[in-house]
Structure formats: structure tokens, C-alpha cells
Write an enzyme that holds these catalytic residues in place. Structure first.
Site, PDB file in Angstrom:
ATOM      1  N   GLU A  46      10.132  17.119  13.295  1.00  0.00           N
ATOM      2  CA  GLU A  46      10.538  16.828  11.928  1.00  0.00           C
ATOM      3  C   GLU A  46       9.716  17.677  10.960  1.00  0.00           C
ATOM      4  OE1 GLU A  46      11.504  12.835   9.399  1.00  0.00           O
ATOM      5  OE2 GLU A  46       9.544  12.924  10.361  1.00  0.00           O
TER       6      GLU A  46
ATOM      7  N   GLU B 281       9.500   2.414  10.756  1.00  0.00           N
ATOM      8  CA  GLU B 281      10.534   3.445  10.570  1.00  0.00           C
ATOM      9  C   GLU B 281       9.798   4.763  10.490  1.00  0.00           C
ATOM     10  OE1 GLU B 281      12.265   6.189   9.216  1.00  0.00           O
ATOM     11  OE2 GLU B 281      12.998   5.233   7.389  1.00  0.00           O
TER      12      GLU B 281
ATOM     13  N   LYS C 154       0.867  -1.170   0.000  1.00  0.00           N
ATOM     14  CA  LYS C 154       0.000   0.000   0.000  1.00  0.00           C
ATOM     15  C   LYS C 154       0.912   1.231   0.000  1.00  0.00           C
ATOM     16  CE  LYS C 154      -2.670   3.445   1.329  1.00  0.00           C
ATOM     17  NZ  LYS C 154      -2.105   4.815   1.333  1.00  0.00           N
TER      18      LYS C 154
END
Length: 503
Positions: A394, A260, A185
Site C-alpha cells: 500500500e 481496519e 486518540k
């Protein structure tokens, strides 16, 4: 539609070795981030399509043409896929750039890496045949034991938009090498090349159901894949909040996951470096490559105070020289960010940094020569303190924040001052110092006198809120294998633990 002699293919979902229209027939527009124009569309899968794909994957594992293959047989498919990738390299690279805004140079390099990754895992698939059944010597005459490595089963692979086909390959190649049946996906923001991988698999004759590709939105396709009772593992690369949702869904079924989840990586520059320009270029590459949309981007520059002024002067000169243009143009080194949402997010980070008292040393605006597209100049931010959002969060854009330090201890404290733990970099000619920092950095990846070089032979992953598990290398294969212990009692004598009723 033809753009620069490349047609945007119109695909359906790739399920059971064929193209299949989504059950609800929904589609999502493809927007070129360089022009903001709609250039095509992709199918939008829902839970109903996930059910069909999972069933196809389970059937593939039950059939001899996939479920009973040797590693050597699977290696032939992987090498055939690699060859097709290289055969279509120019077309795939252009599609990748049109879809994601990556520079054509970076997209072409990605295609080389995609092919090399499939080749690498073809080698590991072959090697797996000799390791599949590994005897273990117990030094006991009455027992014979061995460890059996088998495919984990049906695996769901959820991948991001910043390296669309490459990040998918990091998971698809080892999953197929292990003998799993996979459901990919990809991100709805960049799916074109992942769908083309389906066409390549069809062309090389990969057995039906071994790889299924479902494009669509996260809540509608990714969530039901994560929570599906017949999916044996989820491997995910993406944002922290989505990773939490995947873990939560998987926990209900005690399903293994590997995650991750990005980072806020430091690059520490010491005053003993011989050539400032070399260090400056690595600092730029570490943060601005792929328009800063890199999970491991070394976006926190930590410079020794004694060279900070000169380093920043050179950093500005280099940054002003970066060519920002349509990613298909020659020598383009910085293209647009992937979407309007990402563009607004980057601008909000810059605005918040200014409001918190940081200084925008350079950039942060739309380049004057580009009137359309999600372009933003590379940004250098100084006067940053560790409580600021720009230091902690981030950005996933071309934003570099800068702090200085005096001592090693201060540098380590600043480097590790993050909830993330993906990567770290150090620039220094002192070998012993580099060893000390290698030990002190709280990350899964460490670069010495460089930033961002990535090799498919080495493990990739982090710790803390950057997630757990590893892609790439032998470690990337192991997470798709189930380990069985097999113990056989070989003696003719009774075990003699209980007293026999006959005595």
C-alpha cells in the site's frame, strides 16, 4: 494565527468535559502540507494523561447523567453535535484542508458526512431502547430468558489522518450511541478538527468524561491507551504494523480489538463496458481521490487486454486534466500529501518501481508551478509484474499500477493476489459476471461499475490483513455493546438433580 480568515484554535487536551494542559506540557507543531509552514500546535499527551482520561471515562459510566441514560437521551446529544457541525461547516472544512491538505471540496463533503453520521447513530440509539432487553422463547414453562444489550464500557478509539474528523466520527458516534465512554486518540498529523469536536461536545453539554480527546504521538499516547488495564476495547484504523502492536498489547489483557488496516484494492475493467470515459473516471476517482490517501483506494487497475491501449490513452488525457493546486483554491482536485514523511515515502515507491523494471507512464514529479508543499503529480505505472513492491504494498498516495488480463480466471487471480482484503471493484455490463466476481473477490467491500462510494448505513471493513470488525451501519454499533444472557428459573418445583438430604 489567521489564514484566509480562519483562526487556528489553540487547544489543550479535552478531558472530563474541559480543556486540560498535558501533564508534561509538551506540544507538537501543526504543519500546513500545502506550504510547509508551521501554522499552530497541538497538545502532546503521554501515559499520565491517558490515566486521567481513563479515570474520567470510568466516572462518567458510574454517573447517572451518562451511565444511566436511555438511547433517546443520548440521541439528543448526538443530534446537537450534528447541528453544531453543520453550523460550523465552512470553518471546520477550511481547518481540515489546512491541516491535512485535503481539497476544500472534499473537506466540506466530509463535514456533511460527519453530521449525517451523528444523525444516523442518533436514530440507532433511539431504536436501541426497544432492543435493549430482548426476550428469547425457549418453549419451556420453567424458564424465562432474555438477552440484554449494554455498553461495553470504556473504549479507546485510535484514528488516522486521511479523513481526520470523519474517521473519528465513524467510531465516536456509535460508541456514544451505545452508551460507552470514549477516549479518542487522533493522528498527530491531523488533529485540529478532532479537538474542535471536543469544543462542540462542551457547547452541547455532553456529560463530562463521556468523550475525551487526547492528541499526541502513537508511542506516547496511543500505546498506553491500547495497553491500559481499564480500557475495555480498542477500535483502530491505520497501518498494519501499528495494528499488530495494538493487537499484541491488547492480547496481554485479552482485550477485544477491531482493526481496519488498509488495502491494495483492485479495479477490474472488462471490454463490454459501454462508455470508456465513465470507466476511466471511476478508475481515476478510485485511486486519486483525497490524493490517493484512501485505505480502500483501487490502486491496482486490471484491464482486459482488448481495450487496454485505448483505455490507457483516455486515462492519460483525463489524468493530465486534473487540477493540482493549493487545496483551498476553487476546482482543486488534487492537493498535497499530508506530510514530508509521506511525500518521501511516495517518491521512494516510484523510484523502487523504476528500479524493478516498471514504466512510469505519467507523473511522479513535483508539478512545475508549485515550488513548496508536499505535492506530487498523479502517477500511472505500467509493465508491472506481481512480484514488484508497487503491486504488493500500500502506497497511500496518488499511484496507480496497471496490468492486463485475457480471461475471467486470470482477472480473479490478479485481483485476489494480495495480502489485503478491504475492497474490490468491477466494471462490466454483464450482470452474471458481476455476480461471479462478487462471490470470488476476497474482500469485505465490493463495488460494481463504480469505486469508493461510501454510505454510513453499510458495513465497512475487510478480511485478511485488512483487519476485522466493521465500522458503520448497525454493525458499527454492535461492536460497542456487551451481550448478556439472562436466564430465570420460574418453576416452584425443585430442580431435583441431587437427592435431598432430608429424604
Amino acid at each position: 494565527m489567521a489564514i484566509r480568515n480562519v483562526r487556528i484554535p489553540s487547544r489543550q487536551l479535552y478531558i472530563n468535559g474541559e480543556w486540560r494542559e498535558p501533564v508534561k506540557k509538551n506540544r507538537i507543531p501543526i504543519i500546513n502540507p500545502a506550504t510547509e509552514e508551521i501554522i499552530g500546535d497541538i497538545p502532546a499527551a503521554t501515559a499520565e494523561d491517558v490515566d486521567v482520561a481513563v479515570e474520567a471515562a470510568r466516572r462518567a459510566l458510574a454517573r447517572d447523567d451518562w451511565g444511566s441514560t436511555t438511547g433517546a437521551q443520548r440521541a439528543k446529544y448526538l443530534r446537537a453535535i450534528a447541528a453544531k457541525i453543520l453550523e460550523r461547516k465552512s470553518e471546520l472544512a477550511t481547518l481540515e484542508s489546512l491541516d491535512s491538505g485535503k481539497t476544500l471540496f472534499e473537506s466540506a463533503a466530509d463535514m456533511d458526512d460527519v453530521a449525517a453520521c451523528f444523525e444516523y447513530y442518533a436514530d440507532l440509539a433511539e431504536a436501541l431502547d426497544s432492543k435493549r432487553k430482548t426476550p428469547v422463547n425457549l418453549h419451556l414453562d420453567s424458564f424465562k430468558t432474555y438477552v440484554l444489550r449494554e455498553p461495553l464500557g470504556v473504549v479507546g478509539l485510535i484514528t488516522p489522518w486521511n479523513y481526520p474528523l470523519l474517521m473519528a466520527t465513524w467510531k465516536v458516534a456509535p460508541a456514544l450511541a451505545a452508551g460507552c465512554a470514549a477516549i479518542l486518540k487522533p493522528s498527530e498529523l491531523a488533529s485540529i478538527t478532532c479537538l474542535e469536536l471536543g469544543e462542540i461536545c462542551r457547547e452541547v453539554g455532553l456529560p463530562p468524561g463521556a468523550l475525551n480527546i487526547l492528541t499526541g504521538l502513537g508511542p506516547e499516547a496511543g500505546a498506553p491507551l491500547s495497553s491500559h488495564p481499564h480500557v475495555d476495547k480498542i477500535a483502530f484504523t491505520g497501518s498494519g504494523p501499528t495494528g499488530v502492536k495494538i493487537m499484541t498489547a491488547a492480547a496481554q489483557l485479552v482485550k477485544p480489538v477491531s482493526l481496519e488496516l488498509g488495502g491494495k484494492s483492485p479495479i477490474v475493467v472488462f471490454d463490454d463496458i459501454d462508455n470508456l470515459d465513465i470507466a476511466v473516471e471511476w478508475a481515476l476517482f478510485g485511486c486519486f481521490a483525497n490524493t490517493g490517501q484512501v485505505c480502500s483506494a483501487t490502486s491496482r487497475l486490471i484491464i482486459q487486454e482488448s481495450i487496454a491501449s485505448e483505455f490507457l490513452d483516455r486515462l492519460l488525457l483525463w489524468t493530465k486534466n486534473i487540477k493540482i493546486s493549493d487545496p483551498l483554491e476553487e476546482d482543486c482536485k488534487l492537493g498535497p500529501v499530508v506530510s514530508s514523511g509521506q511525500y518521501e515515502k511516495v517518491l521512494k515507491f516510484i523510484s523502487n518501481a523504476k528500479n524493478e523494471g516498471a514504466t512510469i507512464l505519467y507523473g511522479g514529479k513535483r508539478p512545475e508551478h508549485l515550488k513548496k508543499g508536499y505535492y506530487v503529480q498523479p502517477i500511472i505505472i505500467t509493465d508491472v509484474n506481481t512480484s514488484m513492491e508497487i503491486w504488493k504494498e500500500e502506497v497511500f498516495g496518488p499511484v496507480l499500477c496497471v496490468k492486463t488480463f485475457k480471461t475471467e480466471e486470470e482477472a480473479i487471480e490478479l485481483a485476489n493476489d494480495t495480502k489485503y482484503g478491504l475492497a474490490s471493484a468491477i466494471m462490466s455490463k454483464d450482470v452474471e459476471r458481476c455476480e461471479r466476481f462478487t462471490k470470488a473477490f476476497q474482500t469485505g467491500i465490493i463495488w460494481i461499475n463504480c469505486s469508493q462510494p461510501t454510505f454510513h448505513q453499510l458495513p465497512w471493513g475487510g478480511k485478511k490483513r485488512s483487519g476485522f470488525g466493521r465500522d458503520l451501519g448497525e454493525w458499527g454499533l454492535e461492536k460497542y455493546l456487551n451481550i448478556k444472557q439472562v436466564t430465570e428459573y420460574t418453576s416452584d418445583d425443585a430442580w431435583d438433580f441431587y437427592k435431598s438430604p432430608s429424604n
